[in-house]
Design a protein around this motif. Structure first.
Motif, PDB file in Angstrom:
ATOM      1  N   ALA A 213       0.842  -1.194   0.000  1.00  0.00           N
ATOM      2  CA  ALA A 213       0.000   0.000   0.000  1.00  0.00           C
ATOM      3  C   ALA A 213       0.878   1.245   0.000  1.00  0.00           C
ATOM      4  O   ALA A 213       2.059   1.196   0.366  1.00  0.00           O
ATOM      5  CB  ALA A 213      -0.921   0.015   1.223  1.00  0.00           C
ATOM      6  N   HIS A 233      -4.518   5.014   3.168  1.00  0.00           N
ATOM      7  CA  HIS A 233      -3.831   4.561   1.965  1.00  0.00           C
ATOM      8  C   HIS A 233      -4.355   5.306   0.740  1.00  0.00           C
ATOM      9  O   HIS A 233      -5.551   5.265   0.444  1.00  0.00           O
ATOM     10  CB  HIS A 233      -4.006   3.063   1.766  1.00  0.00           C
ATOM     11  N   THR A 236      -3.848   1.097  -2.973  1.00  0.00           N
ATOM     12  CA  THR A 236      -3.616  -0.292  -2.592  1.00  0.00           C
ATOM     13  C   THR A 236      -4.621  -1.179  -3.316  1.00  0.00           C
ATOM     14  O   THR A 236      -5.746  -0.756  -3.612  1.00  0.00           O
ATOM     15  CB  THR A 236      -3.738  -0.511  -1.076  1.00  0.00           C
ATOM     16  N   LYS A 238      -4.985  -4.310  -1.904  1.00  0.00           N
ATOM     17  CA  LYS A 238      -5.032  -5.404  -0.927  1.00  0.00           C
ATOM     18  C   LYS A 238      -6.441  -5.904  -0.659  1.00  0.00           C
ATOM     19  O   LYS A 238      -6.621  -7.065  -0.279  1.00  0.00           O
ATOM     20  CB  LYS A 238      -4.363  -4.969   0.376  1.00  0.00           C
ATOM     21  N   GLY A 249       2.136  -0.454  -4.761  1.00  0.00           N
ATOM     22  CA  GLY A 249       2.802   0.260  -3.682  1.00  0.00           C
ATOM     23  C   GLY A 249       4.067   0.928  -4.171  1.00  0.00           C
ATOM     24  O   GLY A 249       4.277   1.086  -5.369  1.00  0.00           O
TER      25      GLY A 249
END
Length: 545
Positions: A213, A233, A236, A238, A249
């Motif tokens: 991130a 963030h 990202t 994720k 990232g």
């Protein structure tokens, strides 16, 4: 509306640092154990990019003999100030275990082509160094600091800042820890910007795997305290496993001459067939939920909106990276494509690199046989010192590669050929060698797993070859599948086995966060007898399918 197609630097091109000089844009990326060090691309429209230089090209600047796989040059930072380019880089000598030996250096040049200076040693306290040029002319080095005393798996001790003295060519004054990151941990990759009376600190968090991130914080004072962006963030993937770009990232930001703002970042593109579906393979090293990215960590770009006095946001909304983004309002600046067929009359084509060794004449010659690339068989495929391998990045999910080799191995300790390579314990190698009686033969050496599970398999019976004359070697890669072929002058013949190309990736074996490069394909020669016997390569072809 013109769009940018991500990734802008396909294949292994991680940890991007971007700088604008007038109308020219440059991105520097990590090269790890590949020589020469640091890869720099140029663009004038942020759409089309072309490799222009690798500045760390002599032993005084970089000698990586002995560096581990995925060691070497980490996370360069390229800036422009005082009519010079400033390039900061790490040479990672030890990366495993509680301690790291990460030596940080500075080189400068008046133009991107050089001449680049001999290095100034900075420190070894951590990695991901960057240089911030403040408005008052003072310069500050930032890097993450490695805390070997931490036992919870997060030895990332925060972002430290120290002044660099141009006159003294060294760091001076107090080392200050200005930001320790968020609960996402593993805070690294700092870049600092001055805007609207604030210092904005951009960092990477979560490790360079699928939790990666980009986080931003800001302060009115250089030394903090820094307040983290309420959104936490900026970027990202994720929480978006369906996104085309994953592992997003390690970013950097640039403003165009027209005032638009863009962020470059690393990402990866996992193969569709490794996203939860088992793959037909020989070695059965998959888990059903594995995701694998043979192209490694690539560079992508996102457009930002950055209102005055606020934190920036992705122009398309949210925090998930987009595969296509709006291009800046600038004229198109196309570049010449890299030819598929390469020969060696005019030197080594720029897309090729070799491993670790600054003394290229120990590994290869472009004059010993005019028109050919002669590789001198040195140490084994497992060597961290003298390894005669010259290769280029895999840039496409599906491609074909071919070479023509002329070699007369006298025994089985001398072998050379075409290789799909990730590291010392992950490769597939189609090799011309000799059998126990000294007759030429063709075989495959395959090592599809990381240490400590590494093992070299020979999945085919050796194939007899004519006693002399060039041999054509080829490979066809389609996602997670690799097949080899050869020709002794007639039609291509298959070796009849399918190998797991997904093993040639960051994620295979120890997984992302432990491997940091990407797949290469190229030419190599080995002579484990120590006699340095050569192999001549007459051409190389790389073509996307």
């Amino acid at each position: 509306m013109t769009e940018i197609q991500n990734p802008i630097l396909p294949g292994f091109n991680p940890d991007p640092s971007i700088v604008r000089v007038a109308e020219d844009y440059y991105i520097a990326t990590s090269t790890f154990e590949w020589y020469p060090g640091v890869q720099i691309h140029h663009s004038r429209d942020l759409v089309h990019w072309q490799l222009v230089t690798r500045p760390l090209d002599r032993a005084a600047q970089l000698d990586m003999r002995g560096d581990p796989d995925s060691g070497g040059v980490w996370a360069p930072c390229l800036t422009w100030a005082d009519d010079r380019f400033w390039l900061i880089y790490t040479d990672m000598k030890r990366r495993d275990g509680a301690w790291k030996d990460s030596h940080n250096y500075l080189v400068t040049a008046p133009t991107i082509e050089g001449p680049w200076s001999d290095p100034v040693y900075l420190n070894s306290s951590g990695f991901d160094p960057s240089l911030f040029h403040d408005e008052d002319g003072r310069k500050w080095l930032l890097n993450m600091i490695w805390d070997h005393n931490q036992t919870g798996g997060d030895r990332f001790g925060g972002i430290v800042c120290q002044e660099y003295s141009v006159g003294e060519k060294r760091l001076v004054g107090e080392v200050r820890n200005i930001y320790r990151g968020t609960d996402h941990k593993l805070t690294e990759g700092p870049h600092l910007y001055r805007r609207d009376g604030w210092y904005y600190l951009l960092t990477a968090e979560g490790g360079t795997g699928y939790e990666h991130a980009v986080t931003m914080a800001r302060s009115r004072d250089l030394f903090g305290p820094y307040e983290t962006d309420p959104a936490k963030h900026i970027l990202t993937a994720k929480d978006a496993p369906e996104a085309e770009l994953q592992r997003a990232g390690h970013a950097d930001i640039v403003q165009t001459q027209t005032g638009e703002v863009y962020m470059v970042h690393l990402c990866s593109r996992p193969l569709a067939e490794t996203r939860g579906a088992p793959v037909q393979e020989r070695y059965h090293i998959h888990t059903d939920d594995s995701r694998r990215s043979p192209l490694g960590r690539e560079t992508a770009i996102q457009k930002l909106v950055w209102p005055e006095g606020e934190f920036p946001r992705l122009a398309h909304g949210g925090c998930v990276p987009a595969a296509r983004v709006e291009a800046p309002n600038m004229p198109a600046y196309p570049v010449t494509p890299v030819p598929a067929l390469r020969t060696f009359e005019d030197g080594l084509p720029p897309e090729f690199q070799w491993l670790r060794n600054p003394h290229r004449d120990r590994l290869f010659s472009l004059t010993a046989r005019p028109g050919a690339l002669r590789l001198f068989g040195r140490e084994s495929p497992g060597s961290q010192f003298e390894h005669a391998l010259v290769a280029r990045r895999q840039e496409h999910i599906a491609f074909a590669a071919e070479t023509e080799i002329d070699v007369a191995p006298g025994d089985y300790q001398h072998f050379a050929g075409l290789i799909s390579w990730y590291g010392r314990f992950k490769f597939h190698y189609l090799a011309v060698t000799a059998d126990a009686d000294g007759a030429r033969a063709l075989t495959i050496y395959s090592c599809p797993a990381d240490w400590p599970d590494a093992r070299v398999e020979i999945p085919v019976e050796p194939i007899p070859l004519p006693a002399s004359g060039p041999i054509k070697l080829g490979c066809d890669i389609d996602g997670a599948r690799l097949t080899f072929r050869f020709s002794t002058g007639g039609d291509w013949q298959s070796l009849g086995v399918t190998l797991d190309q997904s093993a040639i990736s960051d994620e295979a074996g120890n997984g992302p966060g432990n491997n940091f490069t990407g797949a290469f394909v190229g030419m190599c020669a080995h002579d484990t007898s120590g006699r340095g016997r050569p192999a001549d390569f007459l051409s190389f072809r790389y073509e996307a399918k």
